[in-house]
Design a protein around this motif. Structure first.
Motif, short mmCIF file in Angstrom:
data_model
loop_
_atom_site.label_atom_id
_atom_site.label_comp_id
_atom_site.label_asym_id
_atom_site.label_seq_id
_atom_site.Cartn_x
_atom_site.Cartn_y
_atom_site.Cartn_z
N ASN A 250 66.25 73.74 27.73
CA ASN A 250 65.64 72.74 26.84
C ASN A 250 65.16 71.54 27.65
OD1 ASN A 250 64.82 71.89 24.33
ND2 ASN A 250 66.82 71.13 23.68
N LEU A 251 64.38 70.71 27.00
CA LEU A 251 63.84 69.49 27.61
C LEU A 251 64.75 68.30 27.32
CD1 LEU A 251 60.17 70.08 26.53
CD2 LEU A 251 60.83 69.62 28.89
N TYR A 252 64.86 67.40 28.36
CA TYR A 252 65.66 66.19 28.21
C TYR A 252 64.95 65.00 28.84
CZ TYR A 252 69.28 69.26 26.52
OH TYR A 252 69.96 70.18 25.77
N ARG A 253 65.19 63.83 28.25
CA ARG A 253 64.55 62.60 28.71
C ARG A 253 65.55 61.76 29.49
NH1 ARG A 253 61.91 58.59 24.34
NH2 ARG A 253 60.53 60.38 24.07
N HIS A 296 75.67 78.53 21.78
CA HIS A 296 74.43 78.79 21.06
C HIS A 296 74.61 78.49 19.57
CE1 HIS A 296 72.96 81.73 24.42
NE2 HIS A 296 73.15 80.49 24.84
N ALA A 297 75.76 78.80 19.04
CA ALA A 297 76.02 78.52 17.62
C ALA A 297 76.04 77.02 17.35
CB ALA A 297 77.32 79.17 17.20
N HIS A 298 76.46 76.24 18.34
CA HIS A 298 76.56 74.77 18.19
C HIS A 298 75.53 74.07 19.09
CE1 HIS A 298 80.31 74.96 15.85
NE2 HIS A 298 80.62 76.00 16.62
N ALA A 299 74.37 74.71 19.23
CA ALA A 299 73.36 74.17 20.13
C ALA A 299 72.93 72.76 19.74
CB ALA A 299 72.14 75.10 20.17
N GLY A 300 72.78 72.50 18.45
CA GLY A 300 72.34 71.18 18.01
C GLY A 300 73.31 70.09 18.42
N GLU A 301 74.59 70.35 18.30
CA GLU A 301 75.60 69.36 18.69
C GLU A 301 75.60 69.13 20.20
OE1 GLU A 301 79.43 70.31 16.37
OE2 GLU A 301 78.05 71.98 15.94
N LEU A 302 75.41 70.22 20.95
CA LEU A 302 75.37 70.09 22.42
C LEU A 302 74.12 69.33 22.86
CD1 LEU A 302 76.67 70.65 25.11
CD2 LEU A 302 75.65 72.96 25.09
N ILE A 303 73.02 69.54 22.19
CA ILE A 303 71.79 68.81 22.52
C ILE A 303 72.02 67.31 22.32
CG2 ILE A 303 69.42 68.36 21.76
CD1 ILE A 303 69.22 71.40 21.17
N GLU A 304 72.66 66.94 21.23
CA GLU A 304 72.93 65.52 20.99
C GLU A 304 73.77 64.92 22.12
OE1 GLU A 304 74.59 64.58 17.22
OE2 GLU A 304 73.03 65.63 16.07
N ILE A 305 74.76 65.64 22.56
CA ILE A 305 75.63 65.14 23.65
C ILE A 305 74.82 65.00 24.94
CG2 ILE A 305 77.58 65.75 25.14
CD1 ILE A 305 78.81 67.13 22.64
N LEU A 306 74.05 66.05 25.28
CA LEU A 306 73.27 66.01 26.52
C LEU A 306 72.17 64.97 26.47
CD1 LEU A 306 73.01 69.84 27.30
CD2 LEU A 306 74.53 68.15 28.37
N ASP A 307 71.57 64.79 25.30
CA ASP A 307 70.55 63.75 25.15
C ASP A 307 71.11 62.38 25.56
OD1 ASP A 307 68.24 65.06 24.39
OD2 ASP A 307 68.59 64.84 22.24
N ALA A 308 72.27 62.05 25.04
CA ALA A 308 72.88 60.74 25.33
C ALA A 308 73.23 60.62 26.81
CB ALA A 308 74.11 60.54 24.47
N PHE A 310 71.91 62.33 29.54
CA PHE A 310 70.75 62.29 30.44
C PHE A 310 69.94 61.01 30.25
CE2 PHE A 310 71.16 67.10 30.42
CZ PHE A 310 71.68 67.14 31.72
N LEU A 311 69.97 60.45 29.05
CA LEU A 311 69.22 59.22 28.80
C LEU A 311 69.90 58.00 29.43
CD1 LEU A 311 66.65 58.35 27.31
CD2 LEU A 311 68.03 57.98 25.26
N SER A 312 71.10 58.19 29.96
CA SER A 312 71.84 57.05 30.52
C SER A 312 71.46 56.72 31.97
CB SER A 312 73.35 57.34 30.47
OG SER A 312 73.70 58.39 31.39
N ARG A 313 70.80 57.66 32.67
CA ARG A 313 70.42 57.43 34.07
C ARG A 313 68.98 57.88 34.29
NH1 ARG A 313 75.32 56.41 36.94
NH2 ARG A 313 73.92 55.70 38.58
N ASP A 314 68.41 57.46 35.44
CA ASP A 314 67.01 57.78 35.69
C ASP A 314 66.83 59.17 36.31
OD1 ASP A 314 67.59 57.54 38.41
OD2 ASP A 314 66.70 55.55 38.60
N MET A 315 65.56 59.56 36.44
CA MET A 315 65.24 60.90 36.93
C MET A 315 65.76 61.12 38.34
SD MET A 315 63.91 63.90 36.52
CE MET A 315 62.74 63.88 35.16
N ALA A 316 65.61 60.14 39.21
CA ALA A 316 66.04 60.30 40.60
C ALA A 316 67.53 60.61 40.68
CB ALA A 316 65.71 59.05 41.40
N TYR A 317 68.30 59.95 39.85
CA TYR A 317 69.75 60.18 39.84
C TYR A 317 70.06 61.64 39.45
CZ TYR A 317 74.62 59.83 38.27
OH TYR A 317 75.97 60.03 38.09
#
Length: 418
Positions: A250-253, A296-308, A310-317
Protein backbone atom coordinates in the motif's frame (compact mmCIF):
# COMPACT_ATOMS: atom_id res chain seq x y z
CA UNK A 1 25.21 14.64 -37.44
CA UNK A 2 24.21 17.47 -35.14
CA UNK A 3 26.51 20.21 -33.97
CA UNK A 4 28.92 19.46 -31.13
CA UNK A 5 28.11 15.77 -31.17
CA UNK A 6 30.66 12.98 -30.85
CA UNK A 7 31.73 11.22 -34.01
CA UNK A 8 29.03 9.11 -35.62
CA UNK A 9 28.96 5.49 -34.54
CA UNK A 10 29.75 4.06 -37.98
CA UNK A 11 30.59 0.68 -36.49
CA UNK A 12 27.45 0.33 -34.42
CA UNK A 13 25.21 -2.70 -34.69
CA UNK A 14 22.85 -1.36 -37.37
CA UNK A 15 25.23 0.94 -39.22
CA UNK A 16 24.39 -0.74 -42.54
CA UNK A 17 20.64 -0.68 -41.95
CA UNK A 18 18.51 1.94 -43.72
CA UNK A 19 15.08 2.72 -42.28
CA UNK A 20 12.33 4.88 -43.79
CA UNK A 21 10.24 6.32 -40.98
CA UNK A 22 7.08 7.51 -42.71
CA UNK A 23 5.03 7.28 -39.52
CA UNK A 24 3.68 10.14 -37.42
CA UNK A 25 3.21 11.00 -33.78
CA UNK A 26 4.73 8.59 -31.30
CA UNK A 27 4.80 4.78 -31.46
CA UNK A 28 6.24 4.46 -34.97
CA UNK A 29 8.80 7.27 -34.62
CA UNK A 30 9.85 5.95 -31.20
CA UNK A 31 10.48 2.47 -32.65
CA UNK A 32 12.57 4.11 -35.37
CA UNK A 33 14.47 6.06 -32.70
CA UNK A 34 15.53 2.78 -31.05
CA UNK A 35 16.87 1.55 -34.39
CA UNK A 36 18.71 4.88 -34.76
CA UNK A 37 20.16 4.51 -31.26
CA UNK A 38 21.86 1.34 -32.45
CA UNK A 39 23.23 3.04 -35.56
CA UNK A 40 20.59 2.65 -38.28
CA UNK A 41 20.37 5.38 -40.91
CA UNK A 42 16.81 6.53 -40.23
CA UNK A 43 15.20 8.84 -42.77
CA UNK A 44 12.19 10.70 -41.45
CA UNK A 45 9.78 11.16 -44.38
CA UNK A 46 7.24 13.86 -43.60
CA UNK A 47 4.95 16.17 -45.60
CA UNK A 48 6.18 19.59 -46.71
CA UNK A 49 4.74 22.60 -44.95
CA UNK A 50 3.94 21.41 -41.45
CA UNK A 51 5.84 18.13 -41.30
CA UNK A 52 4.87 15.46 -38.80
CA UNK A 53 2.19 16.97 -36.50
CA UNK A 54 4.23 15.56 -33.61
CA UNK A 55 6.58 18.52 -34.07
CA UNK A 56 3.93 20.70 -32.43
CA UNK A 57 2.28 18.36 -29.93
CA UNK A 58 4.22 19.81 -26.98
CA UNK A 59 2.21 23.00 -27.49
CA UNK A 60 -1.09 21.23 -26.85
CA UNK A 61 -3.02 22.17 -23.72
CA UNK A 62 -2.20 19.91 -20.79
CA UNK A 63 1.40 19.20 -21.76
CA UNK A 64 4.31 20.81 -19.87
CA UNK A 65 4.87 24.22 -21.50
CA UNK A 66 8.34 24.66 -23.00
CA UNK A 67 9.99 26.46 -25.92
CA UNK A 68 11.75 23.22 -26.89
CA UNK A 69 9.78 20.58 -28.78
CA UNK A 70 10.88 18.06 -26.18
CA UNK A 71 8.77 15.11 -27.31
CA UNK A 72 9.84 15.61 -30.93
CA UNK A 73 13.50 15.80 -29.93
CA UNK A 74 13.31 12.58 -27.92
CA UNK A 75 11.58 10.38 -30.50
CA UNK A 76 13.29 11.75 -33.60
CA UNK A 77 16.88 12.01 -32.47
CA UNK A 78 19.61 10.73 -34.78
CA UNK A 79 17.36 10.92 -37.87
CA UNK A 80 17.58 12.71 -41.20
CA UNK A 81 14.55 14.59 -42.50
CA UNK A 82 13.15 14.48 -46.03
CA UNK A 83 10.13 16.72 -46.62
CA UNK A 84 8.33 14.91 -49.45
CA UNK A 85 4.76 15.07 -50.75
CA UNK A 86 3.64 11.46 -51.06
CA UNK A 87 0.25 12.50 -52.41
CA UNK A 88 1.88 13.72 -55.63
CA UNK A 89 2.97 11.18 -58.29
CA UNK A 90 6.39 12.85 -58.48
CA UNK A 91 6.76 12.51 -54.72
CA UNK A 92 5.79 8.85 -54.79
CA UNK A 93 8.37 8.27 -57.54
CA UNK A 94 11.05 9.71 -55.25
CA UNK A 95 9.79 7.52 -52.42
CA UNK A 96 9.99 4.42 -54.59
CA UNK A 97 13.63 5.16 -55.39
CA UNK A 98 14.39 5.45 -51.69
CA UNK A 99 12.47 2.28 -50.98
CA UNK A 100 14.54 0.13 -53.32
CA UNK A 101 17.57 0.39 -51.03
CA UNK A 102 15.71 0.44 -47.71
CA UNK A 103 15.70 -2.38 -45.19
CA UNK A 104 12.72 -1.23 -43.13
CA UNK A 105 9.66 0.94 -43.74
CA UNK A 106 7.61 2.09 -40.74
CA UNK A 107 4.05 3.28 -41.38
CA UNK A 108 1.01 4.14 -39.30
CA UNK A 109 -0.98 5.82 -42.08
CA UNK A 110 -4.69 4.87 -41.84
CA UNK A 111 -5.43 1.77 -43.90
CA UNK A 112 -7.81 3.58 -46.29
CA UNK A 113 -5.22 6.25 -46.97
CA UNK A 114 -2.53 3.62 -47.62
CA UNK A 115 -4.67 2.03 -50.31
CA UNK A 116 -5.40 5.41 -51.87
CA UNK A 117 -1.73 6.45 -51.89
CA UNK A 118 -0.39 3.06 -52.98
CA UNK A 119 1.39 2.48 -49.67
CA UNK A 120 -0.05 -0.94 -48.82
CA UNK A 121 2.44 -3.79 -48.53
CA UNK A 122 1.14 -5.40 -51.71
CA UNK A 123 1.83 -2.14 -53.55
CA UNK A 124 5.45 -1.98 -52.43
CA UNK A 125 6.85 -5.47 -51.91
CA UNK A 126 7.65 -5.98 -55.61
CA UNK A 127 9.92 -2.92 -55.51
CA UNK A 128 12.00 -4.47 -52.75
CA UNK A 129 11.33 -8.13 -51.88
CA UNK A 130 13.69 -7.90 -48.87
CA UNK A 131 11.80 -4.98 -47.32
CA UNK A 132 10.52 -5.26 -43.74
CA UNK A 133 7.19 -3.41 -43.83
CA UNK A 134 6.37 -2.43 -40.24
CA UNK A 135 2.72 -1.49 -39.92
CA UNK A 136 1.18 0.09 -36.84
CA UNK A 137 -2.52 0.78 -36.34
CA UNK A 138 -5.04 1.57 -33.62
CA UNK A 139 -7.18 -1.58 -33.50
CA UNK A 140 -5.48 -4.11 -35.77
CA UNK A 141 -5.86 -4.72 -39.50
CA UNK A 142 -8.64 -7.31 -39.37
CA UNK A 143 -12.15 -7.05 -37.98
CA UNK A 144 -14.93 -4.44 -38.15
CA UNK A 145 -12.84 -1.66 -36.58
CA UNK A 146 -9.67 -2.15 -38.61
CA UNK A 147 -10.03 1.22 -40.31
CA UNK A 148 -11.00 3.10 -37.17
CA UNK A 149 -8.55 5.78 -36.07
CA UNK A 150 -7.32 5.98 -32.51
CA UNK A 151 -4.69 7.29 -30.16
CA UNK A 152 -2.85 6.04 -27.09
CA UNK A 153 -5.57 7.40 -24.77
CA UNK A 154 -8.47 5.87 -26.71
CA UNK A 155 -7.32 2.59 -28.26
CA UNK A 156 -4.76 1.50 -25.66
CA UNK A 157 -5.87 2.94 -22.33
CA UNK A 158 -9.64 3.32 -22.66
CA UNK A 159 -10.52 0.35 -24.86
CA UNK A 160 -8.56 -2.30 -22.94
CA UNK A 161 -9.82 -1.60 -19.42
CA UNK A 162 -6.58 0.02 -18.27
CA UNK A 163 -8.21 3.37 -17.50
CA UNK A 164 -10.92 1.57 -15.58
CA UNK A 165 -8.52 -0.76 -13.75
CA UNK A 166 -6.23 1.93 -12.37
CA UNK A 167 -8.88 4.25 -10.99
CA UNK A 168 -7.82 5.12 -7.42
CA UNK A 169 -11.13 4.14 -5.82
CA UNK A 170 -14.38 2.47 -6.88
CA UNK A 171 -16.30 5.75 -6.91
CA UNK A 172 -13.55 7.70 -8.71
CA UNK A 173 -13.77 8.35 -12.46
CA UNK A 174 -11.47 6.41 -14.80
CA UNK A 175 -7.88 7.63 -14.50
CA UNK A 176 -6.54 10.08 -17.05
CA UNK A 177 -3.10 9.38 -18.45
CA UNK A 178 -0.24 11.52 -19.68
CA UNK A 179 0.95 11.85 -23.26
CA UNK A 180 2.79 8.93 -24.84
CA UNK A 181 2.80 6.40 -22.02
CA UNK A 182 1.24 3.56 -24.01
CA UNK A 183 2.84 4.69 -27.25
CA UNK A 184 6.33 4.10 -25.90
CA UNK A 185 5.39 0.63 -24.67
CA UNK A 186 4.02 -0.04 -28.14
CA UNK A 187 7.24 1.23 -29.73
CA UNK A 188 9.16 -1.56 -28.00
CA UNK A 189 6.71 -4.10 -29.45
CA UNK A 190 7.08 -2.66 -32.94
CA UNK A 191 10.86 -2.67 -32.58
CA UNK A 192 10.73 -6.32 -31.52
CA UNK A 193 8.53 -7.14 -34.52
CA UNK A 194 11.03 -5.49 -36.86
CA UNK A 195 13.97 -7.33 -35.29
CA UNK A 196 12.16 -10.67 -35.53
CA UNK A 197 11.48 -10.06 -39.22
CA UNK A 198 15.08 -9.02 -39.84
CA UNK A 199 16.25 -12.27 -38.25
CA UNK A 200 13.81 -14.19 -40.43
CA UNK A 201 15.22 -12.38 -43.46
CA UNK A 202 18.70 -13.54 -42.52
CA UNK A 203 17.41 -17.12 -42.58
CA UNK A 204 15.12 -16.97 -45.63
CA UNK A 205 16.35 -13.96 -47.60
CA UNK A 206 12.77 -12.70 -47.76
CA UNK A 207 11.17 -9.52 -46.52
CA UNK A 208 7.90 -9.48 -44.60
CA UNK A 209 5.03 -7.40 -43.35
CA UNK A 210 4.93 -7.13 -39.55
CA UNK A 211 2.10 -5.62 -37.55
CA UNK A 212 1.23 -4.32 -34.13
CA UNK A 213 -1.47 -2.04 -32.77
CA UNK A 214 -2.43 0.04 -29.76
CA UNK A 215 -5.32 -2.13 -28.62
CA UNK A 216 -3.21 -5.30 -28.58
CA UNK A 217 -0.48 -3.56 -26.61
CA UNK A 218 -3.03 -2.28 -24.10
CA UNK A 219 -4.44 -5.78 -23.63
CA UNK A 220 -0.90 -7.09 -23.14
CA UNK A 221 -0.20 -4.41 -20.51
CA UNK A 222 -3.43 -5.29 -18.72
CA UNK A 223 -3.12 -9.01 -19.44
CA UNK A 224 -3.17 -10.29 -15.86
CA UNK A 225 -6.55 -8.64 -15.23
CA UNK A 226 -7.85 -9.52 -18.71
CA UNK A 227 -6.81 -13.16 -18.25
CA UNK A 228 -8.72 -13.21 -14.99
CA UNK A 229 -11.85 -12.22 -16.94
CA UNK A 230 -11.11 -14.85 -19.59
CA UNK A 231 -10.88 -17.43 -16.80
CA UNK A 232 -14.27 -16.43 -15.40
CA UNK A 233 -13.02 -14.61 -12.31
CA UNK A 234 -15.17 -12.07 -10.48
CA UNK A 235 -13.93 -8.51 -10.70
CA UNK A 236 -14.30 -5.80 -8.10
CA UNK A 237 -12.80 -2.35 -8.31
CA UNK A 238 -9.76 -1.87 -6.15
CA UNK A 239 -10.72 -0.21 -2.88
CA UNK A 240 -9.39 3.21 -1.93
CA UNK A 241 -5.97 3.33 -0.31
CA UNK A 242 -7.44 3.76 3.16
CA UNK A 243 -9.49 0.58 2.82
CA UNK A 244 -7.01 -1.52 0.82
CA UNK A 245 -7.18 -5.30 1.18
CA UNK A 246 -3.52 -5.52 2.18
CA UNK A 247 -1.96 -2.90 4.45
CA UNK A 248 1.51 -4.18 3.61
CA UNK A 249 1.12 -3.59 -0.14
CA UNK A 250 0.00 0.00 0.00
CA UNK A 251 0.91 3.68 -0.27
CA UNK A 252 1.97 5.79 2.72
CA UNK A 253 2.71 9.48 3.25
CA UNK A 254 5.65 10.89 5.19
CA UNK A 255 5.93 14.09 7.22
CA UNK A 256 7.49 16.02 4.30
CA UNK A 257 4.47 15.26 2.11
CA UNK A 258 6.18 12.54 0.10
CA UNK A 259 4.71 9.14 -0.65
CA UNK A 260 6.12 5.66 -0.93
CA UNK A 261 4.70 2.28 -1.89
CA UNK A 262 5.43 -0.47 0.62
CA UNK A 263 5.58 -4.02 -0.79
CA UNK A 264 6.24 -6.42 2.06
CA UNK A 265 7.01 -9.63 0.20
CA UNK A 266 7.39 -12.33 1.33
CA UNK A 267 5.11 -11.01 4.00
CA UNK A 268 5.51 -13.68 6.68
CA UNK A 269 9.29 -13.41 6.58
CA UNK A 270 9.52 -9.60 6.48
CA UNK A 271 6.75 -8.72 8.94
CA UNK A 272 9.08 -8.89 11.99
CA UNK A 273 11.65 -6.75 10.15
CA UNK A 274 9.05 -4.08 9.45
CA UNK A 275 8.06 -4.01 13.09
CA UNK A 276 11.71 -3.40 13.99
CA UNK A 277 11.91 -0.55 11.47
CA UNK A 278 8.84 1.18 12.89
CA UNK A 279 9.82 0.27 16.48
CA UNK A 280 6.51 -1.45 17.18
CA UNK A 281 7.58 -5.00 17.97
CA UNK A 282 4.62 -5.41 20.32
CA UNK A 283 2.31 -5.64 17.29
CA UNK A 284 3.73 -9.12 16.74
CA UNK A 285 1.67 -10.23 19.74
CA UNK A 286 -1.48 -8.34 18.71
CA UNK A 287 -4.04 -11.00 17.82
CA UNK A 288 -5.32 -8.80 14.97
CA UNK A 289 -1.94 -9.00 13.24
CA UNK A 290 -0.46 -12.27 14.45
CA UNK A 291 -0.95 -14.13 11.17
CA UNK A 292 -1.12 -13.18 7.52
CA UNK A 293 -4.83 -13.99 7.39
CA UNK A 294 -5.45 -11.86 10.47
CA UNK A 295 -3.50 -8.92 9.06
CA UNK A 296 -5.56 -9.05 5.87
CA UNK A 297 -8.81 -9.35 7.80
CA UNK A 298 -7.85 -6.27 9.86
CA UNK A 299 -6.14 -4.40 7.04
CA UNK A 300 -8.05 -1.17 7.69
CA UNK A 301 -6.93 -1.03 11.31
CA UNK A 302 -3.32 -1.75 10.35
CA UNK A 303 -3.40 0.99 7.71
CA UNK A 304 -4.52 3.49 10.35
CA UNK A 305 -1.61 2.50 12.60
CA UNK A 306 0.95 2.64 9.79
CA UNK A 307 -0.42 5.94 8.51
CA UNK A 308 0.23 7.59 11.88
CA UNK A 309 3.70 6.05 12.18
CA UNK A 310 4.97 6.91 8.70
CA UNK A 311 3.51 10.42 8.88
CA UNK A 312 5.64 11.11 11.96
CA UNK A 313 9.00 11.24 10.11
CA UNK A 314 10.29 12.37 6.72
CA UNK A 315 11.08 10.30 3.64
CA UNK A 316 14.85 10.32 4.18
CA UNK A 317 14.41 8.81 7.63
CA UNK A 318 12.15 6.00 6.44
CA UNK A 319 14.25 5.32 3.36
CA UNK A 320 17.35 4.80 5.46
CA UNK A 321 15.58 2.48 7.87
CA UNK A 322 13.72 0.45 5.26
CA UNK A 323 16.85 0.07 3.15
CA UNK A 324 18.82 -1.09 6.20
CA UNK A 325 16.42 -4.03 6.55
CA UNK A 326 16.20 -4.59 2.78
CA UNK A 327 12.45 -4.08 2.80
CA UNK A 328 11.08 -3.46 -0.71
CA UNK A 329 9.47 -0.06 -1.17
CA UNK A 330 9.39 2.61 -3.84
CA UNK A 331 9.52 6.33 -3.22
CA UNK A 332 6.95 8.03 -5.46
CA UNK A 333 9.08 10.46 -7.39
CA UNK A 334 7.66 13.64 -8.81
CA UNK A 335 8.53 14.47 -12.39
CA UNK A 336 10.79 17.30 -11.27
CA UNK A 337 12.84 14.78 -9.25
CA UNK A 338 13.81 12.74 -12.33
CA UNK A 339 16.56 14.93 -13.88
CA UNK A 340 18.68 14.66 -10.72
CA UNK A 341 17.92 11.00 -10.01
CA UNK A 342 21.40 9.57 -9.39
CA UNK A 343 20.47 6.01 -10.38
CA UNK A 344 18.64 7.06 -13.56
CA UNK A 345 21.73 8.96 -14.67
CA UNK A 346 24.33 6.43 -13.53
CA UNK A 347 22.53 3.49 -15.16
CA UNK A 348 22.26 5.22 -18.53
CA UNK A 349 18.47 5.49 -18.45
CA UNK A 350 19.07 9.20 -18.98
CA UNK A 351 21.72 9.96 -21.58
CA UNK A 352 23.46 13.06 -22.98
CA UNK A 353 21.73 14.89 -25.84
CA UNK A 354 23.92 16.80 -28.28
CA UNK A 355 23.01 19.69 -30.55
CA UNK A 356 20.73 21.60 -28.20
CA UNK A 357 23.46 23.05 -26.01
CA UNK A 358 22.13 25.63 -23.62
CA UNK A 359 18.57 24.30 -24.02
CA UNK A 360 18.58 20.60 -23.16
CA UNK A 361 21.56 18.41 -22.30
CA UNK A 362 19.94 14.98 -21.72
CA UNK A 363 17.21 12.74 -23.07
CA UNK A 364 15.51 9.48 -22.13
CA UNK A 365 17.47 6.52 -23.44
CA UNK A 366 15.90 3.52 -25.13
CA UNK A 367 15.55 0.92 -22.34
CA UNK A 368 17.77 -1.85 -23.70
CA UNK A 369 21.50 -2.46 -23.85
CA UNK A 370 23.71 -5.15 -25.38
CA UNK A 371 27.08 -5.96 -23.84
CA UNK A 372 29.87 -4.97 -26.20
CA UNK A 373 27.61 -2.85 -28.40
CA UNK A 374 27.89 0.92 -28.23
CA UNK A 375 24.84 3.03 -28.92
CA UNK A 376 25.10 6.06 -31.15
CA UNK A 377 25.28 9.30 -29.14
CA UNK A 378 21.86 10.96 -29.04
CA UNK A 379 21.86 14.00 -31.33
CA UNK A 380 19.13 16.56 -31.86
CA UNK A 381 16.15 15.84 -34.09
CA UNK A 382 16.26 17.34 -37.60
CA UNK A 383 14.59 20.47 -38.86
CA UNK A 384 11.88 19.86 -41.44
CA UNK A 385 13.57 19.00 -44.73
CA UNK A 386 17.04 19.52 -43.29
CA UNK A 387 18.49 16.64 -45.30
CA UNK A 388 16.24 16.74 -48.37
CA UNK A 389 18.94 17.82 -50.83
CA UNK A 390 21.53 15.47 -49.37
CA UNK A 391 19.17 12.49 -49.59
CA UNK A 392 18.05 13.22 -53.14
CA UNK A 393 21.65 13.52 -54.24
CA UNK A 394 22.44 10.17 -52.61
CA UNK A 395 19.82 8.42 -54.75
CA UNK A 396 21.01 10.02 -57.98
CA UNK A 397 18.94 13.17 -58.50
CA UNK A 398 20.74 15.96 -60.32
CA UNK A 399 20.79 19.56 -59.14
CA UNK A 400 18.36 20.44 -61.93
CA UNK A 401 15.97 17.63 -60.93
CA UNK A 402 16.06 18.73 -57.32
CA UNK A 403 15.30 22.33 -58.26
CA UNK A 404 12.26 21.18 -60.26
CA UNK A 405 10.95 19.14 -57.35
CA UNK A 406 11.40 22.05 -54.99
CA UNK A 407 9.79 24.53 -57.38
CA UNK A 408 6.76 22.24 -57.68
CA UNK A 409 6.47 21.93 -53.88
CA UNK A 410 7.10 18.18 -54.02
CA UNK A 411 10.21 18.52 -51.87
CA UNK A 412 10.96 21.11 -49.24
CA UNK A 413 14.23 22.07 -47.64
CA UNK A 414 15.26 24.41 -44.88
CA UNK A 415 18.04 26.94 -44.48
CA UNK A 416 19.93 24.59 -42.15
CA UNK A 417 21.13 21.96 -44.64
CA UNK A 418 23.33 19.06 -43.61
Amino acid sequence: MAENSPASASNTLFSRLRVLDASSYIAGPAAAAILADFGADVIKVEPPGTGDPYRQVHLSAGNPPCEIAYSWQMDNRNKRSLALDLAAPEGMAVFHRLLRDADVLILNTPLKSRKKLGLAYDDLKALNPRLIYASFSAYGEEGPEAERSGFDHTALWARTGLMDTIRPAPDAPPSRVALGMGDHISAITLFASIMTALYRREVTGEGASVKSNLMANGLWCNSVQVQAMLAGAEYDYRPARETADNALHNLYRTSDDRWFHLVLLPEQKRWPDLLTVIEREELQQDIRFATMAARHAHAGELIEILDAIFLSRDMAYWQQRLDAKNIPFGAVHRLRDIPEDIQANASGALTPLYGLEGKADRTVNSPLWIDGVTKRPACRAPELGEHSIQLLEEIGFSEKDIEKLMAAGIVETCSKQA
